[in-house]
Enzyme design. Structure first.
Site, PDB file in Angstrom:
ATOM      1  N   ASN A 181       0.809  -1.233   0.000  1.00  0.00           N
ATOM      2  CA  ASN A 181       0.000   0.000   0.000  1.00  0.00           C
ATOM      3  C   ASN A 181       0.839   1.279   0.000  1.00  0.00           C
ATOM      4  OD1 ASN A 181       0.736  -0.411   2.673  1.00  0.00           O
ATOM      5  ND2 ASN A 181      -1.219   0.238   3.529  1.00  0.00           N
ATOM      6  N   GLU A 194       4.278  -3.582  12.476  1.00  0.00           N
ATOM      7  CA  GLU A 194       3.249  -2.558  12.275  1.00  0.00           C
ATOM      8  C   GLU A 194       2.098  -3.272  11.578  1.00  0.00           C
ATOM      9  OE1 GLU A 194       1.090  -0.121  10.444  1.00  0.00           O
ATOM     10  OE2 GLU A 194       2.855   0.716   9.426  1.00  0.00           O
ATOM     11  N   CYS A 226      -3.483   1.401   6.795  1.00  0.00           N
ATOM     12  CA  CYS A 226      -3.819   0.779   8.077  1.00  0.00           C
ATOM     13  C   CYS A 226      -4.249   1.804   9.125  1.00  0.00           C
ATOM     14  CB  CYS A 226      -2.693  -0.113   8.573  1.00  0.00           C
ATOM     15  SG  CYS A 226      -1.147   0.719   8.611  1.00  0.00           S
ATOM     16  N   GLU A 255       7.971   3.463  14.560  1.00  0.00           N
ATOM     17  CA  GLU A 255       8.768   3.884  13.411  1.00  0.00           C
ATOM     18  C   GLU A 255       8.751   5.401  13.341  1.00  0.00           C
ATOM     19  OE1 GLU A 255       6.949   1.615  10.154  1.00  0.00           O
ATOM     20  OE2 GLU A 255       8.491   0.115  10.501  1.00  0.00           O
TER      21      GLU A 255
END
Ligand code: SIN
Length: 477
Positions: A154, A252, A286, A457
């Site tokens: 994505n 993640e 997400c 992150e």
């Protein structure tokens, strides 16, 4: 594609500085369903070769000064910006997102490379007073070692940048496995990395199906860290596979973001926030709002304003000036349509006009009357569907919002400052947006709690994920 630098389009894996071309698998354009090129389906032996190369390259790479690594990363950043047009074209061809959004992703990705180039010079340890005379204790920061990086389709450029740049800044070396749907963006990043001066073996990129590559990466005792962005199911599987070699992990994973609009919200700001959060990348993000919770007093005005904006969204091939491109593949479209059909069967109503779109596209839709028994209440739709759940009280909204095993992102809109702190603290999520639908920046820690993963992150935290702390006890002083 009409690239000004056709050399960026590589149909080959990068192992120890060598480009290995083998037309084992095709990559298709989601807008046309036609092949845009081929790639090697790397084997477990090739994965072992890449790991060994990364291990050898560690010696020289970690020995470089921090400012040397920073300079190389800064060159990589600049090259990304210089080639943003070509990178965006490659991204749109394999991923589908509109060109303008693809260019936005290149700039977003480059911002991580710049951020971690800057952070490379600030990897500071500590001197700790010793409890004994004649001693000092140093907490020294060292690179973790060889890292395995598994990235999703994505955000094929931004996710590589967000994982690889801090690792390289820390002095680690990398074996990257991009999604088999979107390898070419990663490979173009590899070409630019070479041009920036990243030495052979420091950054390896393996293409192909995930099983053999993932199996070899997780089993290897040489690989000391794995960073993955993707589904919770695969994240848990990778964690199991990494357990025997006890790797450091950053995961993640999936989300189910609530987006809460209280009666006292600024209506225009809330609608704008919903558009940004819900329809970025066609809803294939997400951190996308998955459940839009709207308080009874503002409900009808919010629905009317949101539906008007959604009806105005243009849908089509990413090469045209559209707001939403094709979805990634047929399975994604089937899931989106199933969620809408299930919701309608259980009483939801469309507030937007129906469209007759070709198979590659999903209808952007606002659904009212969403309830907790619908699939879209518990699963990530990963598409342009905005279900509206009506609520009465703050307590009810919080119960619904937190009633999920996921804890990635949450958003809420209010002008009541006491409620702002109360709700921000009560939301069980790693990231909370107040009066904004945009929470993704290189400067901000990105990551979730509960089934949404481990680690952070970006931000100052992002580089820590690639560092170990060594306690050095210095006696005889
Ligand atoms: C993701 O969807 O995996 C990342 C989105 C972001 O960085 O905002």
């Amino acid at each position: 594609m009409n690239l000004s630098d056709p050399d960026l389009f590589r149909q080959a894996a990068l192992i120890d500085g060598a480009w290995i071309a083998r037309p084992d698998m095709e990559v298709t354009n989601p807008a046309t369903g036609r092949a845009i090129g081929t790639m090697p389906d790397c084997t477990d032996e090739e994965t072992e070769t890449a790991i060994a190369a990364a291990d050898r390259a560690m010696v020289g790479w970690r020995a470089r000064t921090h400012s040397d690594r920073a300079d190389i990363l800064m060159r990589w950043y600049q090259l990304m910006l210089d080639h943003a047009g070509d990178l965006a074209q490659i991204l749109t061809a394999e991923q589908g997102k509109p060109l303008a959004e693809a260019k936005g992703e290149v700039i977003y990705g480059a911002s991580f490379v710049r951020w971690f180039a800057e952070e490379a010079r600030r990897i500071n340890g500590k001197i700790i007073p010793s409890p004994l005379p004649g001693k000092k204790i140093f907490a020294m920061k060292e690179p973790v070692g060889v890292c395995a990086i598994i990235t999703p389709w994505n955000f094929p450029i931004a996710m590589i940048a967000r994982k690889v740049a801090p690792g390289l800044a820390a002095g680690c070396t990398m074996v990257v496995k991009p999604s088999d749907f979107t390898p070419y963006s990663a490979l173009a990043m590899g070409v630019l990395a070479e041009r920036a001066g990243i030495p052979a073996g420091v950054l390896n990129i393996l293409t192909g199906r995930p099983e053999a590559i993932g199996g070899a990466l997780t089993a290897s005792p040489v690989v000391r860290k794995l960073s993955f962005t993707g589904s919770t199911r695969i994240g848990a599987l990778l964690a199991q596979q990494c357990a025997p070699t006890l790797k450091k992990m950053s995961l993640e994973l999936g989300g189910n973001a609530p987006f809460i609009v209280f009666d006292d919200a600024d209506l225009d700001a809330a609608v704008e926030g919903a558009m940004v959060s819900k329809f970025r990348n066609g809803g294939q993000t997400c951190v996308c709002a998955n459940r839009i919770l709207v308080q009874a007093g503002i409900h009808d005005a919010f629905v009317a304003a949101l539906a008007k904006r959604v009806d105005a969204l243009t849908v089509g091939p990413g090469t045209e000036a559209v707001a939403i491109g094709p979805m990634i593949n047929a399975a994604a479209i089937a899931k989106i349509r199933d969620h809408v059909a299930d919701a309608e069967a259980k009483g939801a109503a469309r507030a937007t006009a129906a469209r007759d779109l070709p198979d590659a596209y999903a209808d952007p839709v606002v659904l009212t009357g969403a309830t907790l028994d619908m699939r879209l209440a518990t699963e990530e739709t990963f598409g342009p569907v905005a279900p509206i759940f009506r609520f009465e009280t703050e307590a009810e909204a919080l119960e619904i919002a937190n009633g999920t095993p996921f804890g990635l992102a949450a958003y809420f809109f209010t002008r009541d400052m006491a409620r702002a702190f109360r709700v921000a603290e009560a939301l069980e999520f790693g990231m909370v947006g107040l009066n904004t639908g945009a929470i993704s920046h290189a400067e901000a820690p990105f990551g979730g709690v509960k089934s949404s993963g481990l680690g952070r992150e970006g931000a100052q935290e992002g580089i820590e994920e690639y560092l170990e702390t060594k306690a050095f006890h210095f006696g005889g002083l």
